[in-house]
Design a protein around this motif. Structure first.
Motif, PDB file in Angstrom:
ATOM      1  N   UNK A 161       0.884  -1.293   0.115  1.00 17.77           N
ATOM      2  CA  UNK A 161       0.136   0.033   0.112  1.00 17.77           C
ATOM      3  C   UNK A 161       0.860   1.356  -0.056  1.00 17.77           C
ATOM      4  N   UNK A 162       0.252   2.175  -0.285  1.00 17.47           N
ATOM      5  CA  UNK A 162       0.903   3.683  -0.154  1.00 17.47           C
ATOM      6  C   UNK A 162       0.170   4.641   0.498  1.00 17.47           C
ATOM      7  N   UNK A 163       0.944   5.823   1.063  1.00 21.29           N
ATOM      8  CA  UNK A 163       0.459   6.781   1.970  1.00 21.29           C
ATOM      9  C   UNK A 163       0.964   7.908   1.427  1.00 21.29           C
ATOM     10  N   UNK A 164      -0.022   8.960   1.167  1.00 24.58           N
ATOM     11  CA  UNK A 164       0.439  10.326   0.549  1.00 24.58           C
ATOM     12  C   UNK A 164      -0.196  11.360   1.567  1.00 24.58           C
ATOM     13  N   UNK A 165       0.948  12.084   2.146  1.00 22.64           N
ATOM     14  CA  UNK A 165       0.437  13.199   3.049  1.00 22.64           C
ATOM     15  C   UNK A 165      -0.048  14.262   2.324  1.00 22.64           C
TER      16      UNK A 165
ATOM     17  N   UNK B  94       0.593  -1.112  -7.626  1.00 20.84           N
ATOM     18  CA  UNK B  94       0.429  -2.117  -8.850  1.00 20.84           C
ATOM     19  C   UNK B  94       0.753  -3.288  -8.118  1.00 20.84           C
ATOM     20  N   UNK B  95       1.704  -3.653  -7.628  1.00 17.91           N
ATOM     21  CA  UNK B  95       2.210  -4.977  -6.958  1.00 17.91           C
ATOM     22  C   UNK B  95       0.870  -5.511  -6.169  1.00 17.91           C
ATOM     23  N   UNK B  96       0.445  -4.664  -5.468  1.00 21.66           N
ATOM     24  CA  UNK B  96      -0.646  -5.250  -4.646  1.00 21.66           C
ATOM     25  C   UNK B  96      -1.787  -5.638  -5.433  1.00 21.66           C
ATOM     26  N   UNK B  97      -2.115  -4.959  -6.540  1.00 19.82           N
ATOM     27  CA  UNK B  97      -3.189  -5.297  -7.568  1.00 19.82           C
ATOM     28  C   UNK B  97      -3.061  -6.617  -8.023  1.00 19.82           C
ATOM     29  N   UNK B  98      -1.504  -6.994  -8.213  1.00 13.56           N
ATOM     30  CA  UNK B  98      -1.170  -8.178  -9.063  1.00 13.56           C
ATOM     31  C   UNK B  98      -1.586  -9.336  -8.199  1.00 13.56           C
ATOM     32  N   UNK B  99      -1.930  -9.217  -7.046  1.00 12.91           N
ATOM     33  CA  UNK B  99      -2.275 -10.451  -6.248  1.00 12.91           C
ATOM     34  C   UNK B  99      -3.878 -10.404  -5.866  1.00 12.91           C
ATOM     35  N   UNK B 100      -4.525  -9.538  -6.788  1.00 12.36           N
ATOM     36  CA  UNK B 100      -6.075  -9.480  -6.561  1.00 12.36           C
ATOM     37  C   UNK B 100      -6.498  -9.955  -8.064  1.00 12.36           C
ATOM     38  N   UNK B 101      -7.492 -10.585  -8.149  1.00 10.77           N
ATOM     39  CA  UNK B 101      -8.204 -10.911  -9.213  1.00 10.77           C
ATOM     40  C   UNK B 101      -9.275 -10.147  -9.832  1.00 10.77           C
TER      41      UNK B 101
ATOM     42  N   UNK C 155      -3.948   2.087  -8.737  1.00  8.64           N
ATOM     43  CA  UNK C 155      -2.791   2.109  -8.052  1.00  8.64           C
ATOM     44  C   UNK C 155      -2.556   3.762  -7.684  1.00  8.64           C
ATOM     45  N   UNK C 156      -3.372   4.575  -8.478  1.00  4.55           N
ATOM     46  CA  UNK C 156      -3.064   6.131  -8.413  1.00  4.55           C
ATOM     47  C   UNK C 156      -4.074   6.623  -7.994  1.00  4.55           C
ATOM     48  N   UNK C 157      -5.301   5.851  -7.470  1.00  7.77           N
ATOM     49  CA  UNK C 157      -6.431   6.324  -6.733  1.00  7.77           C
ATOM     50  C   UNK C 157      -6.241   5.765  -5.206  1.00  7.77           C
ATOM     51  N   UNK C 158      -6.855   6.928  -4.211  1.00  9.95           N
ATOM     52  CA  UNK C 158      -6.849   6.568  -2.978  1.00  9.95           C
ATOM     53  C   UNK C 158      -8.148   5.808  -2.546  1.00  9.95           C
TER      54      UNK C 158
ATOM     55  N   UNK D 172      10.374   0.401  -5.669  1.00 11.77           N
ATOM     56  CA  UNK D 172      10.383  -0.098  -6.831  1.00 11.77           C
ATOM     57  C   UNK D 172      11.608  -0.977  -6.911  1.00 11.77           C
ATOM     58  N   UNK D 173      12.660  -0.797  -6.370  1.00 12.50           N
ATOM     59  CA  UNK D 173      13.712  -1.820  -6.282  1.00 12.50           C
ATOM     60  C   UNK D 173      13.368  -3.105  -5.577  1.00 12.50           C
ATOM     61  N   UNK D 174      12.766  -2.877  -4.306  1.00 12.56           N
ATOM     62  CA  UNK D 174      12.389  -4.070  -3.483  1.00 12.56           C
ATOM     63  C   UNK D 174      11.418  -4.788  -4.362  1.00 12.56           C
ATOM     64  N   UNK D 175      10.412  -4.441  -5.040  1.00 13.61           N
ATOM     65  CA  UNK D 175       9.524  -5.049  -5.826  1.00 13.61           C
ATOM     66  C   UNK D 175      10.262  -5.877  -6.791  1.00 13.61           C
ATOM     67  N   UNK D 176      11.149  -5.296  -7.464  1.00 13.77           N
ATOM     68  CA  UNK D 176      12.092  -5.996  -8.582  1.00 13.77           C
ATOM     69  C   UNK D 176      12.565  -7.470  -7.942  1.00 13.77           C
ATOM     70  N   UNK D 177      12.690  -7.460  -6.539  1.00 16.02           N
ATOM     71  CA  UNK D 177      13.323  -8.567  -6.180  1.00 16.02           C
ATOM     72  C   UNK D 177      12.380  -9.616  -5.541  1.00 16.02           C
ATOM     73  N   UNK D 178      11.038  -9.343  -5.905  1.00 10.71           N
ATOM     74  CA  UNK D 178       9.925 -10.216  -5.591  1.00 10.71           C
ATOM     75  C   UNK D 178       9.591 -11.041  -6.864  1.00 10.71           C
ATOM     76  N   UNK D 179       8.873 -12.323  -6.615  1.00 11.36           N
ATOM     77  CA  UNK D 179       8.406 -13.097  -7.687  1.00 11.36           C
ATOM     78  C   UNK D 179       7.094 -12.084  -8.162  1.00 11.36           C
ATOM     79  N   UNK D 180       6.602 -12.382  -9.457  1.00 11.82           N
ATOM     80  CA  UNK D 180       5.592 -11.567  -9.768  1.00 11.82           C
ATOM     81  C   UNK D 180       4.182 -11.778  -8.956  1.00 11.82           C
ATOM     82  N   UNK D 181       3.292 -11.245  -8.959  1.00 13.41           N
ATOM     83  CA  UNK D 181       2.065 -11.369  -8.339  1.00 13.41           C
ATOM     84  C   UNK D 181       1.371 -12.589  -9.089  1.00 13.41           C
ATOM     85  N   UNK D 182       0.609 -13.186  -8.441  1.00 12.17           N
ATOM     86  CA  UNK D 182      -0.357 -14.392  -9.188  1.00 12.17           C
ATOM     87  C   UNK D 182      -0.960 -14.016 -10.153  1.00 12.17           C
TER      88      UNK D 182
END
Length: 189
Positions: free
Chosen positions: A19-23, A49-56, A142-145, A172-182
């Protein structure tokens, strides 16, 4: 990582929940100033976007009963929430191949699940976006709250100090180290 300078208008990412937080505001409550010992802030929460990759395919979004009056019909209703308290449930379904062979015999499994989005800190939920069937123009992206909160700067700083926030480049660098979402679709990236 700790050490981020928290600023208005910037997005910070919570890698454990994608998730993301925007002040959106920093302020002092002048009406209750004698009780206020900390800087307050308002922020929006969304899913990456990575979070959405785990949602159908999203079928509905529901808010717990205690937050129902925080919908767009009653924008001035605030609800105290604790860290990790459920804020909304994204219900979704999908189809996955569970077995296939070289003769094109495929067995599909239908999955019907929910993804729960929780409060990242203690605070007040001050608004949730309208995801009702009547408001189909608003799609989860991913751009909508998803919802807005208020909390003290200390609560968000504590999250930062615990290494639970990342800036955009770090995430972004962290997500590159993860497997793609289902449900990752390389054609849509």
């Amino acid at each position: 990582m700790s050490g981020l300078v928290l600023q208005k208008g910037r997005k910070y990412f919570v890698p454990s929940t994608h998730t993301w937080l925007k002040i959106t505001s920093l302020f002092s409550d002048t009406k209750n100033f004698k009780y206020m010992t900390q800087v307050q802030l308002q922020f929006e929460v969304g899913i990456t976007d990575r979070g959405l990759d785990d949602i159908g395919d999203i079928t509905s979004i529901q808010f717990p009963v205690h937050l129902m009056s925080a919908s767009s019909t009653q924008q001035n209703t605030w609800h105290k929430v604790r860290k990790d308290q459920e804020i909304l449930n994204i219900h979704w379904d999908a189809h996955l191949i569970t077995k296939a062979d070289e003769l094109y015999h495929t067995i599909w499994e239908t999955i019907d699940e929910k993804t729960t989005i929780k409060s990242p800190v203690d605070g007040v939920c001050i608004g949730v976006n309208d995801f009702s069937a009547q408001n189909m123009k608003y799609r989860v992206h991913s751009d909508k709250s998803l919802f807005s909160m208020r909390t003290s700067m200390d609560h968000l700083q504590e999250l930062n100090d615990q290494g639970q926030l990342m800036d955009c480049k770090e995430y972004t660098n962290y997500v590159k180290t993860l497997e793609a979402g289902i449900f990752f679709d390389p054609d849509q990236s």
